[in-house]
Write an enzyme that holds these catalytic residues in place. Sequence first.
Site: not given
Length: 453
Positions: A108, A111, A292
Amino acid sequence: MALVTLVLLQIFVVAAGAHLITSGALVKGESERVAPAAPPPVPVITAGPVLAAGGNGPLPAKSTLAGRLTEALGDPALGGSVGAVVVDAETGAVLFGSHEAKGITPASTTKVVTSVASLASLGPDTRLSTRVVRGSSPGSIVLVGGGDPTLASPRTAASQVYPKPASLATLASRTARALKAAGTSKVTVAYDDSLYVGPRTAASWKPGYVPEGSVAPVTALMVDEGRVSSGGQRTSDPSRAAHGAFVSLLSKYGITVSKSARRATAPAGAQEIARVESAPVYALVERALTLSDNDLSEALARHVAIKEGEPASFDGGARAVAKVLARLGAGKGVLVFDGSGLSPRNRITPEALARLVAVAASPANPGLNPIVSGMPIAGFSGTLGHRFDKTRSAYGLVRAKTGTLDGVNTLAGMTTTRAGRLVTFAFMADDVPPGWGKAEAALDRLAAVVAAS
């Protein structure tokens, strides 16, 4: 460069003190794949400045920093594939590096890449619109998805989350009012989700991501990010579900709807009847980073694709993000196949991540500063709200994006050293042995070492 720390201090304190953040439970083994399913909001209470004041102080001693980080990197919980870097935010100098140019599965922390590209391409004030337009025949209307996954049903619209989402009920109410004003009380309703193209799930995603609630099929029309309950379960067809919810609301507001659950393309230049708009992109980016949020990150990647002249698909989004990073001079070391980081094919070097954070934090790039204000705070918010419990001295001093997949744990962000020097870092491991909590604790110790240096 005292201004750097002052500007960031102001951003952090305002963001942490004024925003309501929800930080729901995470899933063991792949802790970030699921964005929290709208639990009651919990205000973030700050116990002091997020970054230490004191101006841009002297650089930490490289030998001391290297010794402490090298020892911490030897933690067996991180496994056999680990990369690390610490970068001085002002000069760009690498203060510490270990396999910093190695492409590692980012999970993640992808991102961060998506968010930088979104702000740089779309601009911080852009909003995503969901509209209702006239159909091709009398008495027909079309619900047109604009790629806003945060569009909220009545079930979730009252939640005091940041940022406040657009409301499907408001869209239905405005539509009903406009129809009645035009003397119409009975309509057929189609839906148009053609803004996005291509597969709704990435080829490299695990088949279980949708059933287990990690992400919804990526469509341009959805409500509550495709969730069908507060527990996080996702619908297999978010567009159709959103259409059904809209039709029910129209009936509630006095409009009779004939059976019309069909997909259609809105006529070119069709008259708009009503619309609602999302929060601005800067706030969407903050949400995507803090929580997230996989669905929102995928949507942002597709909007970058549209803006950059690419198809609004997984492949188009990846190409568009690469274009934007190249314009920023920050594309080296970044290879992504989705916007959320669920793809195990993504590869980013620790140095590329740390330099992206530095670019976002620079006073020269105020449009990118929401990257900083959106990052979770150690011990306080988002995916770091439950962490750093064994390194409490770093509470409030570290801002970082986390990343977790099976066998992968990453952490990329920023802090100030004890003397007040602003630095960015990335610690990444993609051969983590079972026991994901141990790897997270090891990453937290690395960030705490930097903050204490």
